[in-house]
Design a protein around this motif. Structure first.
Motif, mmCIF file in Angstrom:
data_model
loop_
_atom_site.group_PDB
_atom_site.id
_atom_site.type_symbol
_atom_site.label_atom_id
_atom_site.label_comp_id
_atom_site.label_asym_id
_atom_site.label_seq_id
_atom_site.Cartn_x
_atom_site.Cartn_y
_atom_site.Cartn_z
ATOM 1 N N PHE A 7 0.889 -1.202 -0.028
ATOM 2 C CA PHE A 7 0.125 0.067 -0.032
ATOM 3 C C PHE A 7 0.984 1.340 0.045
ATOM 4 C CE2 PHE A 7 -1.850 3.373 2.350
ATOM 5 C CZ PHE A 7 -3.287 3.620 1.839
ATOM 6 N N SER A 8 0.627 2.269 -1.026
ATOM 7 C CA SER A 8 1.313 3.334 -1.363
ATOM 8 C C SER A 8 0.697 4.519 -0.645
ATOM 9 C CB SER A 8 1.855 3.425 -2.486
ATOM 10 O OG SER A 8 2.653 4.761 -2.813
ATOM 11 N N ASN A 9 -0.346 4.783 -1.158
ATOM 12 C CA ASN A 9 -1.076 6.096 -1.028
ATOM 13 C C ASN A 9 -2.677 5.802 -1.155
ATOM 14 O OD1 ASN A 9 -1.553 8.706 -0.264
ATOM 15 N ND2 ASN A 9 -0.141 9.446 -2.198
ATOM 16 N N LEU A 10 -3.281 6.911 -0.615
ATOM 17 C CA LEU A 10 -4.908 6.848 -0.598
ATOM 18 C C LEU A 10 -5.362 8.255 -1.305
ATOM 19 C CD1 LEU A 10 -7.784 5.641 -0.020
ATOM 20 C CD2 LEU A 10 -7.579 6.858 2.166
ATOM 21 N N LEU A 11 -5.860 8.185 -2.577
ATOM 22 C CA LEU A 11 -6.137 9.313 -3.156
ATOM 23 C C LEU A 11 -7.763 9.415 -3.186
ATOM 24 C CD1 LEU A 11 -3.802 9.305 -6.371
ATOM 25 C CD2 LEU A 11 -3.414 10.164 -3.784
ATOM 26 N N GLY A 12 -8.288 10.349 -3.442
ATOM 27 C CA GLY A 12 -9.801 10.437 -3.742
ATOM 28 C C GLY A 12 -10.656 10.763 -2.348
ATOM 29 N N HIS A 343 -14.812 12.684 -4.142
ATOM 30 C CA HIS A 343 -16.032 12.248 -4.677
ATOM 31 C C HIS A 343 -17.020 11.866 -3.313
ATOM 32 C CE1 HIS A 343 -14.996 11.903 -9.000
ATOM 33 N NE2 HIS A 343 -13.884 11.296 -8.543
ATOM 34 N N PHE A 344 -18.159 12.433 -3.398
ATOM 35 C CA PHE A 344 -19.129 12.072 -2.395
ATOM 36 C C PHE A 344 -19.948 11.211 -2.778
ATOM 37 C CE2 PHE A 344 -20.486 15.936 -4.805
ATOM 38 C CZ PHE A 344 -22.046 15.607 -4.715
ATOM 39 N N ALA A 345 -19.665 10.268 -3.812
ATOM 40 C CA ALA A 345 -20.511 9.244 -4.060
ATOM 41 C C ALA A 345 -19.488 8.084 -4.467
ATOM 42 C CB ALA A 345 -21.604 9.687 -5.115
ATOM 43 N N VAL A 679 -15.013 -2.961 -5.122
ATOM 44 C CA VAL A 679 -13.877 -2.557 -6.050
ATOM 45 C C VAL A 679 -14.362 -2.339 -7.447
ATOM 46 C CG1 VAL A 679 -11.583 -2.696 -6.680
ATOM 47 C CG2 VAL A 679 -12.229 -3.562 -4.380
ATOM 48 N N PRO A 680 -14.914 -1.372 -8.120
ATOM 49 C CA PRO A 680 -15.332 -1.440 -9.104
ATOM 50 C C PRO A 680 -14.497 -1.254 -10.309
ATOM 51 C CG PRO A 680 -15.785 0.697 -8.253
ATOM 52 C CD PRO A 680 -15.345 -0.112 -7.128
ATOM 53 N N GLY A 681 -13.058 -0.948 -10.030
ATOM 54 C CA GLY A 681 -12.175 -0.826 -10.972
ATOM 55 C C GLY A 681 -10.780 -1.006 -10.487
ATOM 56 N N VAL A 682 -9.951 -1.629 -11.231
ATOM 57 C CA VAL A 682 -8.526 -1.662 -11.409
ATOM 58 C C VAL A 682 -7.728 -1.369 -12.354
ATOM 59 C CG1 VAL A 682 -8.581 -3.321 -9.098
ATOM 60 C CG2 VAL A 682 -8.491 -4.023 -11.607
ATOM 61 N N ALA A 683 -6.623 -0.990 -12.247
ATOM 62 C CA ALA A 683 -5.753 -0.554 -13.592
ATOM 63 C C ALA A 683 -4.461 -0.495 -13.040
ATOM 64 C CB ALA A 683 -6.192 0.923 -14.088
ATOM 65 N N PHE A 684 -3.559 -1.325 -14.082
ATOM 66 C CA PHE A 684 -1.923 -1.254 -13.884
ATOM 67 C C PHE A 684 -1.364 0.132 -14.175
ATOM 68 C CE2 PHE A 684 -1.983 -5.839 -13.106
ATOM 69 C CZ PHE A 684 -0.755 -5.637 -12.108
ATOM 70 N N SER A 685 -0.425 0.512 -13.933
ATOM 71 C CA SER A 685 0.253 1.872 -14.465
ATOM 72 C C SER A 685 0.952 1.195 -15.651
ATOM 73 C CB SER A 685 1.174 2.430 -13.439
ATOM 74 O OG SER A 685 2.418 1.430 -13.117
ATOM 75 N N ALA A 694 -10.227 1.394 -7.534
ATOM 76 C CA ALA A 694 -11.203 2.098 -7.067
ATOM 77 C C ALA A 694 -12.101 1.484 -6.001
ATOM 78 C CB ALA A 694 -11.967 2.832 -8.060
ATOM 79 N N SER A 695 -12.147 1.832 -4.813
ATOM 80 C CA SER A 695 -12.913 1.310 -3.932
ATOM 81 C C SER A 695 -13.821 2.255 -3.115
ATOM 82 C CB SER A 695 -11.831 0.553 -2.878
ATOM 83 O OG SER A 695 -11.323 1.784 -1.955
ATOM 84 N N THR A 696 -14.583 1.825 -2.191
ATOM 85 C CA THR A 696 -15.506 2.625 -1.413
ATOM 86 C C THR A 696 -14.848 3.525 -0.493
ATOM 87 O OG1 THR A 696 -16.835 0.697 -1.141
ATOM 88 C CG2 THR A 696 -17.456 2.404 0.156
ATOM 89 N N GLU A 697 -13.647 3.060 0.081
ATOM 90 C CA GLU A 697 -12.938 4.137 1.066
ATOM 91 C C GLU A 697 -12.026 5.258 0.021
ATOM 92 O OE1 GLU A 697 -11.967 2.543 4.890
ATOM 93 O OE2 GLU A 697 -10.066 1.953 3.615
ATOM 94 N N GLY A 698 -12.134 4.947 -1.204
ATOM 95 C CA GLY A 698 -11.016 5.836 -2.091
ATOM 96 C C GLY A 698 -10.389 5.440 -3.194
#
Length: 892
Positions: A7-12, A343-345, A679-685, A694-698
């Motif tokens: 785990f590196s960072n939490l954005l959003g 995001h508030f949703a 988790v509605p979405g994942v992506a590799f850099s 992308a998760s419920t927490e951000g």
């Protein structure tokens, strides 16, 4: 491929609930984001999230005055003591109940915590190497010792404030009073109660000289208390009993809006600034004791939860939990230092930019946000969509982003000028749920859950080119092959179709599956296709032959976690879980899969083996994170978490239900239960060194470079930081560089790297063992080019490395592909910055050359010196009208 992502960072998510805390130097702000803590560096414009997490949302945080220890307490009273600089957890303990206030004493030896109507003072554990630790003999066996407990309030304590000498502290409570307490028994001191407010007292503070006390209540009443004699006492002969704390002044905040009340307040003693926040999003700044209003501003549509003032009193931090807003305001210049909102949703989709330095997220709130991976901040927000945004994808060439929304439109955004330049619509109103972009960026396709056709538009003209018919169910997922030859679509009719969009015939043969298709993904080499279905199966197909190559059952892997209302155990709910999103890595060797679960699974494509499972969250405040339900929380009426206890609250405003239709304020569809982890979405850099989810927490970012790891490669007893510095002083640069890489200390590597003279760079690179240290050195130089201002120095290193080992890199393209991408990105960034400066200088030179030219005439007088010069703006008479050359007449 390496799989040890951390785990590196939490954005959003920038703020959830709790209090905000500044560091002692005022340069960083600590904000609770759910069950984690994010640190915002306000000077360097960066942010990072601390690696530890609580089991529930954090309620209070406190930072030691010396800045070493960080104490965080969650909603259930569980506390974590961590080392702030090293980001290491030191100790766990429980306070047994919810905490409403937490603050360290100015001396740092104690911290006070409010638990209900009681106040507890604990001794602060000592840290090794500090003077306190030396006095106490190092670390204690029992680090937390309760020093004293104070009882006297009749309702919950809301605030605690220490005096500057740490001998006394103030407490404010909901029982309409504030009290003065002594840490140790003082001779002649009795605990004093400050009563007089008609509403719950929110906070109480000492003045800078400790001679005045200020208290403020929920109804906006500010009282000033001073140690004064009784009005009826004889001033010439005052007895000790006649002197006591009395109200000397009363001030009131009058709000024009109905039902507006004070929600938070902060006081800065050295500058006498009082900052107050109200329930309708307004904050005010007053100077005490004159109570003169300095500033008034509305920053939010909802109430302000917390206010914090920097140590020097120049920056004010505000947090609003309803919309997840965080604001840092400099009141003297009336400017924003930091203004962020998540995001508030629920998040719906995400994607990386081709360069890897941007992450784009979409949400049900209709907003599209662009996040900077280096700083962790949102740099731009697009609000053109009028409904939830369901999908997003980048064009491989150029900085163009495409989004699909439930409002029936597909939009194209220019990420250089940050504007929407094209809108695509269908002949009839549809809610688009999936999108795919041709690699050339000329064609965009979108699918809908309302219609069975695939719509294709031209990006240049914006016209609808074609509608592909063939599916017998809603289209759930679309993907273009990276080579641009085919379009792959997945549908709820249990088929996957491969379309040749640019061919004359656009018919396709379906690939039959056993369940509804949820997601399709094409491997980067365009040879394989990954399909996720509703029954939890993950199958891999050959794109050219249309045959299934392999498959795996992921129901057991993705299952886990129970909701409060679940009647089955977590192990028996496996049949209802499936992968909603699947993505390939850059080299195509592994896939990431996730769904409505707290797990993200990493699979090897060839063998189908589960390589690793990443837990998204352990936050029990979310639904679906706990493995076992607590039977003590089950009542005859059902689970306790689903019961509405709002009517049992103590305050009238808390008992009122404003979520009903027809009420003046509130949302009729307001959520009463906890949000569910998904988790509605994942992506590799693009570099393959990180992936985001992308998760419920951000927006969670996992990276291979998340923490400093000790790599004992080729290490012996002689390789130490001291011997490395000694070798550097002896000008043995290659040996020092190799030793620093063996120790794997970033600071030491940077020090040795910057100490190599420019003239010796070529010699060091020429003798460098390429098979051992080339990849590490290239990666370090690329990071230095991104972070340090030494542009020419870094470019000289890169030039020497590529000139000397270019053939070696070409022979091992697959092994060094990811590092080469980092180098290309670093060089491209430097090129862009240099070109920007050069263009600016060019425009400045053109402007100066375009100015009218004047000449200055110097006159020699008897060889002794200059007598005078032509006046400013006076034309030289010796010049012709058409002469553009400047003429100087002066001393020989």
């Amino acid at each position: 491929m390496k799989t040890d992502f951390k785990f590196s960072n939490l954005l959003g998510t920038v703020y959830r609930k709790g209090n905000l805390v500044y560091t002692s130097d005022g340069t960083c702000l600590l904000s609770p984001v759910g069950n984690r803590v994010t640190v915002f560096d306000l000077v360097n414009n960066k942010s990072h999230t601390l690696p530890f997490s609580h089991r529930t949302n954090i309620a209070r945080i406190a930072l030691h005055p010396r800045g070493q220890l960080l104490l965080t307490v969650d909603e259930q009273g569980h506390a974590i003591l961590s080392h702030f600089q090293r980001r290491v957890v030191l100790y766990h303990f429980s306070l047994k109940s919810a905490v409403t206030a937490l603050v360290f004493s100015p001396c740092g030896r104690y911290f006070a915590v409010a638990i209900g109507r009681k106040i507890e003072v604990w001794k602060t554990p000592s840290t090794p190497g500090s003077s306190e630790g030396d006095e106490r003999g190092g670390l204690e066996f029992a680090p937390f010792i309760r020093y004293r407990q104070y009882a006297g309030h009749h309702d919950a304590v809301q605030s605690i404030e220490w005096s500057s000498d740490s001998r006394f502290f103030l407490s404010a409570s909901k029982d309409l009073t504030a009290r003065i307490w002594s840490l140790d028994p003082e001779e002649g001191f009795t605990p004093t109660t400050l009563a007089g407010h008609r509403a719950a007292v929110y906070a109480a503070w000492f003045s800078a000289d400790q001679e005045t006390i200020y208290t403020i209540s929920k109804d906006g009443a500010l009282f000033r208390w001073q140690y004064l004699p009784s009005p009826d006492a004889d001033l010439d002969n005052i007895a000790e009993d006649d002197e006591r704390w009395r109200i000397s002044e009363r001030h009131y905040f009058y709000q024009s809006r109905e039902h507006a009340h004070l929600t938070t307040a902060a006081f800065h003693p050295s500058t006498n600034l009082l900052v107050t926040g109200f329930s309708h999003g307004l904050f005010m700044i007053h100077e005490l004791p004159s109570f003169s209003e300095i500033h008034k501003l509305s920053i939010s549509a909802s109430h302000i939860d917390t206010i914090s003032v920097s140590p020097d009193g120049s920056w004010l931090a505000f947090g609003s939990s309803a919309l997840g807003q965080l604001l840092v305001w400099e009141w003297q210049s009336e400017s924003y230092i930091l203004k962020q909102q998540g995001h508030f949703a629920n998040l719906n989709a995400l994607t990386y930019s081709p360069s890897g330095d941007r992450i784009i997220t979409t949400s049900d709130d209709g907003k599209v946000k662009v996040w900077d991976t280096a700083s962790g901040f949102c740099i731009v927000t697009f609000t053109e969509h009028t409904s939830g945004v369901t999908a997003c994808e980048f064009a491989r060439r150029g900085n163009v982003l495409f989004t699909a929304s439930l409002d029936g439109s597909v939009r194209a955004f220019d990420l250089i000028r940050y504007r929407c330049f094209r809108t695509f619509t269908a002949p009839k109103r549809l809610s688009f749920s999936s999108i795919a972009v041709d690699p050339s960026g000329e064609v965009v396709a979108a699918g809908s859950l309302d219609d069975f056709d695939i719509h294709i538009w031209s990006v240049q003209t914006g016209q609808l080119l074609d509608q592909l018919s063939g599916h017998e169910g809603p289209v759930s997922s679309l993907a273009f092959a990276p080579n641009g030859g085919n379009l792959v679509s997945g549908s709820w009719d249990r088929t996957v179709r491969i379309w040749s969009v640019f061919a004359r015939t656009q018919t396709s043969e379906p690939l039959q599956l056993q369940a509804d298709v949820l997601c399709v993904s094409v491997r980067p080499d365009s040879k394989q296709l990954a399909v996720s279905t509703l029954d939890g199966q993950l199958t891999f197909w050959s794109l050219s032959e249309g045959t299934q190559e392999t498959g795996l059952d992921g129901r057991r892997d993705v299952s886990g976690g129970r909701k409060i209302s679940d009647r089955r155990t977590a192990a028996n709910v496996a049949g209802t879980k499936s992968f909603n999103t699947v993505t390939y890595s850059a080299d195509g060797s592994v896939v990431l899969a996730a769904g409505n679960s707290k797990y993200i699974c990493l699979y090897a494509v060839e063998t189908g083996v589960l390589l690793k499972k990443y837990t998204v969250s352990v936050n029990l405040s979310l639904e679906g994170t706990q493995e076992f339900l607590n039977s003590r929380l089950l009542t005859e009426a059902g689970p306790r978490g689903l019961l509405d206890d709002q009517g049992e609250a103590s305050d009238l405003e808390d008992r009122m239900d404003n979520s009903l239709p027809g009420s003046k304020r509130g949302d009729a569809a307001q959520r009463k239960t906890a949000p569910e982890v998904r988790v509605p979405g994942v992506a590799f850099s693009p570099t393959g060194r990180a992936f985001c989810a992308a998760s419920t927490e951000g927006l969670l970012v996992y990276s291979l470079d998340a923490a400093v790891r000790f790599d004992p490669f080729d290490l012996d007893v002689d390789v130490t930081p001291e011997s490395t510095i000694a070798a550097l002083k002896k000008q043995e640069y290659l040996k020092a560089l190799a030793m620093s890489f063996r120790l794997n200390s970033p600071k030491l590597i940077t020090h040795v790297y910057r100490s190599v003279p420019v003239q010796d760079i070529g010699l060091v690179v020429r003798d460098l063992p390429a098979d051992v240290y080339l990849e590490r050195l290239l990666r370090h130089v690329a990071k230095e080019a991104d972070a340090s201002p030494h542009l020419e120095f870094n470019l000289l290193w890169l030039e020497a490395l590529l000139r000397t080992h270019g053939r070696f890199l070409k022979e091992r393209q697959g092994e060094f592909a990811e590092v080469v991408r980092l180098v290309q990105r670093a060089v491209g960034r430097v090129q862009g910055e240099v070109m920007k400066v050069a263009d600016g200088n060019g425009h400045a030179v053109e402007f100066l050359l375009a100015q009218p030219r004047k000449s200055v005439k110097l006159v020699e007088m008897d060889g002794e010196g200059v007598l005078g010069a032509a006046e400013d703006g006076e034309e030289d008479q010796s010049m012709g009208e058409g002469d553009d050359e400047r003429e100087w007449i002066g001393l020989d």
